[in-house]
Write an enzyme that holds these catalytic residues in place. Sequence first.
Site, PDB file in Angstrom:
ATOM      1  CG  HIS A  98      -0.549  -3.759  -0.980  1.00 16.77           C
ATOM      2  ND1 HIS A  98      -1.532  -3.740  -0.384  1.00 16.77           N
ATOM      3  CD2 HIS A  98       0.528  -3.187  -0.700  1.00 16.77           C
ATOM      4  CE1 HIS A  98      -1.088  -3.055   0.779  1.00 16.77           C
ATOM      5  NE2 HIS A  98       0.036  -2.641   0.663  1.00 16.77           N
ATOM      6  CB  CYS A 141       1.659   1.623   4.706  1.00 18.43           C
ATOM      7  SG  CYS A 141       1.925   1.479   2.779  1.00 18.43           S
TER       8      CYS A 141
END
Length: 692
Positions: A65, A211
């Site tokens: 991603h 993250c």
Amino acid sequence: MSELITAELVDLDLSAETKDAAARSLAERMAAHGRVTDLEGFLADVAAREAQMPTGLDGGIGIPHCRSAHVTEPTLAFGRSASGIDFGAPDGPADLIFLIAAPAGGDADHLSILSTLARHLMDDSFTGALRSATEAAPAAALIRGDAPTEEPPPGEPPTDTRPAPAPEPDPTAASKPAPEPQPTPAATPDTPSAEAPSAPAPFRIVAITSCPTGIAHTYMAAESLEKAGQAAGVEVFVETQGSAGFKRLDPRLVADADGVIFAHDVEVREKERFAGKPTVDVGVKAGINRPAELIAEVRQKAERGEAAAPARATAPMDKDAATGDGFATRLRKWLMTGVSYMVPFVAAGGLLIALAFAIGGYTINKAPSVADHFLWTDATSWAALLFQVGNVAFGFLVPVLAGFIAYGMADRPGLVPGFVGGAIALTINAGFLGGLIAGLIAGAVVTAIQRVAVPPVLRGIMPVVVIPLISSALVGFLMFLVIGKPVAALQKGLTDWLSGLTGANAIILGVILGLMMCFDLGGPLNKVAYAFAVGGLANPNEGSLKVMAAVMAAGMVPPLAMALATTVRGRLFTKTERDNGKAAWVLGASFITEGAIPFAAADPLRVIPAAMAGGAVTGALSMAFGCTLRAPHGGIFVVPLIGQPFVYLLAIAAGTGVSAALVILLKGLGTRRRAGAADAPADGGAEVKAVA
């Protein structure tokens, strides 16, 4: 706005064998439906994100991603691999691959949908239904949330009852609903209860997950911790600091918490809220893969009475530091903090001074103060104004450097003694080197003071009165009476050495500076070389002006060389690189070395050595020709301020030519090698067939 995923974005028979091939296959589906405008550019962004941390998760899941400027709208593509693809997960290959593409300015609503997907991935019934799906449309509906997840794989019982009873169940846990991320006051332990008024309150943990991209791992870790808490009879409340921002946990909840878990790969925002509590600090993947261990660890720390450091803010450059970062790594971060805050003063002050010299000549520094004498119609007065404003801005270089080195070490309390120490360095002629040492001393002094335990009644005045007072006095004493004079002598010796550089010594220094400027293209080594050159401008002489000229010339080479290479042999580069090459002409001419980063990121083993070779040639030639420069920035736009401008441009052209030729040669060899490798298996296969 289109749906996040459609049947056309689902491949239930993904044939790719590597993660790069899988990303390309799914990205091609996105591009075919107008969700991705530049396939190669998007894949480069995916690869850059993958390089930060593998995106494979336990349970056979891969979630490549990224956020990219080449994405038109939030999009998700799904592929199912029969053989499995290695995405770096500890338990082996992934058979469920989700490619998540978010625009650079993705809106919060769709990021929320992506976070919901990430939470679903922790549900066995959801992944089981995807593994048993036979058609693309139902699979897309399931991912969108349009289809129920209760349907189990054929022949298997439902698996949505994953939160099993704990080995030692809490008698009150079965009757209590799962805790919500933001509980109402009625859910607090001291709420009156007729059934079990004396039952002990369950252990309560607050957690932060985050993250680098803030799309997937952030929410998967949150879901994993919450489920593990339910299984262990522990209340877990998670604050997800993702791409859509974050909603702070209720301060009362934090105050009442028995322990804290940080599962993060980027800086935890407002970390000081949790100081003084038992804390477990790990990477975000640990929150996904071993939540039960983290909960057990924080409970053990609480039982032993272990607490985090006293309530003080973590230094900005240490907030995201890995646990194993050594002193050298942290020192580099502190120094880069100071340099990064200093650079805007360099650019503003240096260019104003350069313009003043260009308009009024090199004697403009003798002009009287414009506060006393200024003629609106006189160009010399305007030149004097520019020089004097630039000179004031330039005078902040050393204090700003020292102040923000201390800030990087000790946060805001380090600013006052850092600035004071930097100003003293200027006063005693310790220069750039003195400012650097003053910043380190100030940061160390403040850090030491912060470690001293003080009564709660004094904590409020520590950062505004006590720490600035004591640290400034100590730093002033050390700089004036102990360290300052030896550093000033060392600075003078360095200045005299630069002034006396001639012949081979100057050329060797030019080579070294050229290599440093081109090694990491704007990174730490580049900044060290640049800071060394700018520091010499504080007290300019012939040697320091030569160093500044060599550094700027070498820094212009990498983007100019990539621009030239894409023009001469465009077929060796992707369309995105050719487009970047056009912009690199302007970036290189403006002394923005970072213009070569897209090329180095895509092919570092060829681009970086070629850039270093050209930078070394340019640095050596600039020093050999005796070129000088009074402006710390500006590229070709400050050529009138360069000593020996014709040969200076010749040195830049020579280095650019060397780098461009080398990168073309290396890329050409690589292309031929790949072509030969592609032919070899075909021939070998035919030979085997013939033998058979």
